[in-house]
Design an enzyme around this catalytic site. Structure first.
Site, PDB file in Angstrom:
ATOM      1  N   HIS A 178      39.682  48.349  39.912  1.00 40.35           N
ATOM      2  CA  HIS A 178      40.227  47.456  38.897  1.00 40.35           C
ATOM      3  C   HIS A 178      41.474  48.071  38.291  1.00 40.35           C
ATOM      4  O   HIS A 178      41.620  49.281  38.227  1.00 40.35           O
ATOM      5  CB  HIS A 178      39.196  47.134  37.806  1.00 40.35           C
ATOM      6  CG  HIS A 178      38.620  48.319  37.114  1.00 40.35           C
ATOM      7  ND1 HIS A 178      37.708  49.165  37.713  1.00 40.35           N
ATOM      8  CD2 HIS A 178      38.813  48.809  35.874  1.00 40.35           C
ATOM      9  CE1 HIS A 178      37.355  50.113  36.867  1.00 40.35           C
ATOM     10  NE2 HIS A 178      38.029  49.925  35.744  1.00 40.35           N
ATOM     11  N   MET A 179      42.378  47.200  37.900  1.00 36.90           N
ATOM     12  CA  MET A 179      43.625  47.604  37.254  1.00 36.90           C
ATOM     13  C   MET A 179      43.577  47.155  35.806  1.00 36.90           C
ATOM     14  O   MET A 179      43.274  45.995  35.523  1.00 36.90           O
ATOM     15  CB  MET A 179      44.823  46.981  37.958  1.00 36.90           C
ATOM     16  CG  MET A 179      45.012  47.448  39.364  1.00 36.90           C
ATOM     17  SD  MET A 179      46.487  46.711  40.105  1.00 36.90           S
ATOM     18  CE  MET A 179      46.644  47.739  41.556  1.00 36.90           C
TER      19      MET A 179
END
Length: 148
Positions: A93-94
């Protein structure tokens, strides 16, 4: 076993969705560093950045850029920041968030006491900025669902 993020994507755990497409979803975090702090997450369970194929990584980055621009507009922020750590959940995830300086970009600044109404309002602010920027087709119909 499904990750925490897969459970959010599948609707088993509530989420505040701001973006959805066939490859990724984005939802605001329950522990924001700044208002509007959003996670861009692939639908597929990829453990970490270095496990992602190039096409997935490129798509994640493109969506993060669009969300970052929306955050900059919504909060009049000079920058959009992108953080990739992934230690807390084994699902790539960013973190995308409006930013005013580098000193504030620490997970030590994450707030865990933000009332649900404020989290909802921040998510809706991102959603509206995305709609205003011409991305309405990727803004889910409901804040609580990744369905378009």
């Amino acid at each position: 076993m499904a990750t925490l993020f897969t459970k959010i994507i599948d609707g088993d755990i509530p989420g505040r969705f701001v973006w959805a497409d066939d490859v990724v979803v984005a939802f605001t975090t329950i522990a924001p560093i700044t208002d509007g702090h959003t996670l861009v997450v692939p639908r597929a369970e990829v453990v970490q950045l270095t496990d992602a194929d190039d096409d997935l990584l490129a798509h994640l980055t493109r969506v993060a850029k669009v969300i970052g621009r929306a955050q900059q507009t919504a909060w009049d922020a000079p920058r959009a920041a992108l953080l990739v750590a992934g230690f807390e959940v084994p699902h790539l995830h960013m973190h995308v968030l409006p930013a005013w300086d580098e000193a504030s970009l620490s997970f030590r600044n994450a707030r865990t006491d933000v009332p649900a109404a404020e989290l909802d309002a921040a998510a809706e602010r991102v959603r509206q900025a995305l709609r205003d920027a011409g991305h309405a087709t990727n803004v889910p119909a409901s804040i609580g669902s990744p369905d378009l």
